[in-house]
Design a protein around this motif. Structure first.
Motif, PDB file in Angstrom:
ATOM      1  N   PRO A   7       0.828  -1.212   0.000  1.00  0.00           N
ATOM      2  CA  PRO A   7       0.000   0.000   0.000  1.00  0.00           C
ATOM      3  C   PRO A   7       0.862   1.263   0.000  1.00  0.00           C
ATOM      4  N   SER A   8       0.462   2.227  -0.835  1.00  0.00           N
ATOM      5  CA  SER A   8       1.209   3.479  -0.899  1.00  0.00           C
ATOM      6  C   SER A   8       0.676   4.444   0.150  1.00  0.00           C
ATOM      7  N   ILE A   9       1.562   4.881   1.039  1.00  0.00           N
ATOM      8  CA  ILE A   9       1.132   5.786   2.121  1.00  0.00           C
ATOM      9  C   ILE A   9       0.883   7.202   1.604  1.00  0.00           C
ATOM     10  N   LEU A  10       1.148   7.420   0.296  1.00  0.00           N
ATOM     11  CA  LEU A  10       0.853   8.737  -0.292  1.00  0.00           C
ATOM     12  C   LEU A  10      -0.624   9.090  -0.113  1.00  0.00           C
ATOM     13  N   SER A  11      -1.475   8.072  -0.089  1.00  0.00           N
ATOM     14  CA  SER A  11      -2.913   8.317   0.055  1.00  0.00           C
ATOM     15  C   SER A  11      -3.367   8.281   1.512  1.00  0.00           C
ATOM     16  N   LEU A  30       5.299  -1.528   2.946  1.00  0.00           N
ATOM     17  CA  LEU A  30       4.730  -0.179   2.943  1.00  0.00           C
ATOM     18  C   LEU A  30       5.442   0.579   1.840  1.00  0.00           C
ATOM     19  N   HIS A  31       4.684   1.065   0.882  1.00  0.00           N
ATOM     20  CA  HIS A  31       5.276   1.775  -0.262  1.00  0.00           C
ATOM     21  C   HIS A  31       5.375   3.258   0.094  1.00  0.00           C
ATOM     22  N   VAL A  32       6.604   3.764   0.111  1.00  0.00           N
ATOM     23  CA  VAL A  32       6.833   5.156   0.516  1.00  0.00           C
ATOM     24  C   VAL A  32       7.339   5.937  -0.703  1.00  0.00           C
ATOM     25  N   ASP A  33       6.539   6.892  -1.160  1.00  0.00           N
ATOM     26  CA  ASP A  33       6.861   7.663  -2.358  1.00  0.00           C
ATOM     27  C   ASP A  33       7.644   8.923  -1.978  1.00  0.00           C
ATOM     28  N   VAL A  34       8.900   8.956  -2.389  1.00  0.00           N
ATOM     29  CA  VAL A  34       9.749  10.128  -2.134  1.00  0.00           C
ATOM     30  C   VAL A  34       9.783  10.954  -3.423  1.00  0.00           C
ATOM     31  N   CYS A  63      10.783   1.786  -0.687  1.00  0.00           N
ATOM     32  CA  CYS A  63      10.923   3.218  -0.995  1.00  0.00           C
ATOM     33  C   CYS A  63      10.998   3.435  -2.499  1.00  0.00           C
ATOM     34  N   HIS A  64      10.116   4.244  -3.014  1.00  0.00           N
ATOM     35  CA  HIS A  64      10.082   4.568  -4.448  1.00  0.00           C
ATOM     36  C   HIS A  64      10.585   5.996  -4.591  1.00  0.00           C
ATOM     37  N   LEU A  65      11.810   6.117  -5.084  1.00  0.00           N
ATOM     38  CA  LEU A  65      12.452   7.429  -5.154  1.00  0.00           C
ATOM     39  C   LEU A  65      12.169   8.087  -6.500  1.00  0.00           C
ATOM     40  N   GLU A 138       1.710   8.210 -15.026  1.00  0.00           N
ATOM     41  CA  GLU A 138       2.876   9.095 -14.975  1.00  0.00           C
ATOM     42  C   GLU A 138       3.131   9.395 -13.506  1.00  0.00           C
ATOM     43  N   PRO A 139       4.373   9.198 -13.040  1.00  0.00           N
ATOM     44  CA  PRO A 139       4.620   9.381 -11.611  1.00  0.00           C
ATOM     45  C   PRO A 139       4.393  10.820 -11.139  1.00  0.00           C
ATOM     46  N   GLY A 140       3.998  10.963  -9.894  1.00  0.00           N
ATOM     47  CA  GLY A 140       3.838  12.287  -9.304  1.00  0.00           C
ATOM     48  C   GLY A 140       2.645  12.435  -8.379  1.00  0.00           C
ATOM     49  N   PHE A 141       1.584  11.693  -8.678  1.00  0.00           N
ATOM     50  CA  PHE A 141       0.363  11.875  -7.891  1.00  0.00           C
ATOM     51  C   PHE A 141      -0.371  10.551  -7.715  1.00  0.00           C
ATOM     52  N   GLY A 142      -1.053  10.442  -6.575  1.00  0.00           N
ATOM     53  CA  GLY A 142      -1.927   9.304  -6.356  1.00  0.00           C
ATOM     54  C   GLY A 142      -3.269   9.560  -7.027  1.00  0.00           C
ATOM     55  N   GLY A 143      -4.070   8.525  -7.106  1.00  0.00           N
ATOM     56  CA  GLY A 143      -5.447   8.672  -7.577  1.00  0.00           C
ATOM     57  C   GLY A 143      -5.614   8.869  -9.066  1.00  0.00           C
ATOM     58  N   GLN A 144      -4.592   8.565  -9.865  1.00  0.00           N
ATOM     59  CA  GLN A 144      -4.721   8.711 -11.325  1.00  0.00           C
ATOM     60  C   GLN A 144      -5.279   7.429 -11.950  1.00  0.00           C
ATOM     61  N   VAL A 172       3.986  -3.246 -10.146  1.00  0.00           N
ATOM     62  CA  VAL A 172       3.216  -2.232 -10.872  1.00  0.00           C
ATOM     63  C   VAL A 172       2.724  -1.204  -9.868  1.00  0.00           C
ATOM     64  N   ASP A 173       2.655   0.056 -10.322  1.00  0.00           N
ATOM     65  CA  ASP A 173       2.331   1.163  -9.415  1.00  0.00           C
ATOM     66  C   ASP A 173       1.590   2.242 -10.194  1.00  0.00           C
ATOM     67  N   GLY A 174       0.379   2.542  -9.728  1.00  0.00           N
ATOM     68  CA  GLY A 174      -0.410   3.612 -10.321  1.00  0.00           C
ATOM     69  C   GLY A 174      -1.743   3.127 -10.822  1.00  0.00           C
ATOM     70  N   GLY A 175      -2.813   3.569 -10.173  1.00  0.00           N
ATOM     71  CA  GLY A 175      -4.148   3.198 -10.612  1.00  0.00           C
ATOM     72  C   GLY A 175      -4.482   1.727 -10.419  1.00  0.00           C
ATOM     73  N   VAL A 176      -3.730   1.048  -9.554  1.00  0.00           N
ATOM     74  CA  VAL A 176      -3.998  -0.373  -9.313  1.00  0.00           C
ATOM     75  C   VAL A 176      -5.164  -0.485  -8.318  1.00  0.00           C
ATOM     76  N   ALA A 194      -0.784  -0.078  -4.223  1.00  0.00           N
ATOM     77  CA  ALA A 194      -2.128   0.504  -4.316  1.00  0.00           C
ATOM     78  C   ALA A 194      -2.252   1.568  -3.234  1.00  0.00           C
ATOM     79  N   GLY A 195      -2.538   2.784  -3.661  1.00  0.00           N
ATOM     80  CA  GLY A 195      -2.690   3.898  -2.725  1.00  0.00           C
ATOM     81  C   GLY A 195      -4.145   4.157  -2.417  1.00  0.00           C
ATOM     82  N   SER A 196      -4.808   4.829  -3.347  1.00  0.00           N
ATOM     83  CA  SER A 196      -6.206   5.193  -3.109  1.00  0.00           C
ATOM     84  C   SER A 196      -7.111   3.972  -2.941  1.00  0.00           C
ATOM     85  N   ALA A 197      -6.783   2.870  -3.631  1.00  0.00           N
ATOM     86  CA  ALA A 197      -7.633   1.676  -3.529  1.00  0.00           C
ATOM     87  C   ALA A 197      -7.581   1.060  -2.131  1.00  0.00           C
TER      88      ALA A 197
HETATM   89  C1  DX5 Z   1       2.562   7.877  -8.045  1.00  0.00           C
HETATM   90  C2  DX5 Z   1       3.073   7.027  -6.921  1.00  0.00           C
HETATM   91  C3  DX5 Z   1       2.167   5.936  -6.525  1.00  0.00           C
HETATM   92  C4  DX5 Z   1       0.829   6.406  -6.015  1.00  0.00           C
HETATM   93  C5  DX5 Z   1      -0.161   5.333  -6.294  1.00  0.00           C
HETATM   94  O1  DX5 Z   1       3.586   8.629  -8.566  1.00  0.00           O
HETATM   95  O2  DX5 Z   1       4.314   6.437  -7.257  1.00  0.00           O
HETATM   96  O3  DX5 Z   1       2.777   5.072  -5.586  1.00  0.00           O
HETATM   97  O4  DX5 Z   1       0.799   6.691  -4.656  1.00  0.00           O
HETATM   98  O5  DX5 Z   1      -1.427   5.794  -5.939  1.00  0.00           O
HETATM   99  P1  DX5 Z   1      -2.734   5.169  -6.588  1.00  0.00           P
HETATM  100  O6  DX5 Z   1      -2.753   3.726  -6.218  1.00  0.00           O
HETATM  101  O7  DX5 Z   1      -3.832   5.951  -5.971  1.00  0.00           O
HETATM  102  O8  DX5 Z   1      -2.618   5.376  -8.074  1.00  0.00           O
END
Ligand code: DX5
Ligand code: ZN
Length: 228
Positions: A7-11, A30-34, A63-65, A138-144, A172-176, A194-197
């Motif tokens: 799970p991505s703690i970004l959400s 724990l997926h940590v987005d830096v 850690c996802h840098l 595209e990296p940068g934001f959750g919930g895409q 895989v990371d993003g919209g999962v 998975a962040g928002s999910a």
């Molecule tokens: C986006 C991040 C992801 C993000 C995933 O750049 O790398 O880890 O938090 O969030 P969801 O699962 O909501 O797409």
């Protein structure tokens, strides 16, 4: 290793980070987005917060840098005790040297590719990695929204790994989500961010169990991709 959920703690609510991490204690990672506001147009957290998290939680940290110059900054995360450190190949100057350095520090070495970055040029260096991360947004934001154009690349990467008989996890990371995890698992992914999910669900532990069940079933059984 089988199916793993990260799970991505970004959400999550950053004001209550440790408590938020406890809400997903059944997770494998724990997926940590830096994010540094240069490699991606967003700023999150850095090494001091990650060091505190390492003290506060039991789940291993992935850690996802998403930062410029990971050659310079990534090894400190491994040195701090982060169990898996992933850098972006688009930002790395010497990815093989960096992967070796991360492993020497005792971390699993991960390399991430943005959706438009092909995997074929990196086929020969896969053995240097413990994990390949294919971004499905595209990296940068959750919930895409999940980019299903990445699915053929997941399949191709899984074949490259299999063909070389190496133990490289495919993340895989993003919209999962429950809607998209099956096609990723069927294509050969085995670590799912998975962040928002997860954090957007009423019951995050139930969301994790559901994602895990869907991925496990799909990994063993081809599904109809027309359903997407
Ligand atoms: C986006 C991040 C992801 C993000 C995933 O750049 O790398 O880890 O938090 O969030 P969801 O699962 O909501 O797409
Ligand atoms: Zn991420």
């Amino acid at each position: 290793m089988g199916i793993q959920i990260s799970p991505s703690i970004l959400s999550s609510d950053f004001a209550y980070l440790a408590q938020e991490c406890e809400r997903v204690s059944s997770a494998d990672w724990l997926h940590v987005d830096v994010m540094d506001n240069h490699f991606v147009p967003n700023l999150t957290l850095g090494l001091p917060v990650v060091e505190s998290l390492l003290q506060a939680v039991h789940t291993p940290i992935d850690c996802h840098l998403m930062i410029e110059d990971p050659d310079r900054w990534a090894p400190a995360y491994a040195e701090a005790g982060v169990q898996s450190v992933t850098f972006h190949v688009e930002a790395a100057h010497a990815p093989i040297r960096l992967a070796r350095e991360l492993r020497n520090q005792g971390a699993r070495a991960g390399m991430a590719l943005k959706p438009a970055t092909p995997v074929t040029p990196y086929a020969d260096m896969l053995a240097e990695l413990d994990m390949l991360l294919l971004m499905t947004v595209e990296p940068g934001f959750g919930g895409q929204k999940f980019l299903d154009l990445v699915v053929p690349k997941i399949r191709h990467a899984a074949e490259l790994i299999k063909g070389r008989d190496i133990d490289v996890w495919l993340q895989v990371d993003g919209g999962v989500s429950a809607e998209t995890i099956e096609v990723c698992a069927e294509a050969g992914a085995d670590v799912f961010v998975a962040g928002s999910a997860v954090f957007g669900a009423e019951d995050p532990e139930r969301a994790i169990a559901n994602l895990r069940a869907l991925a496990t079933a799909a990994a063993n059984e081809p599904i109809d991709t027309e359903r997407l």
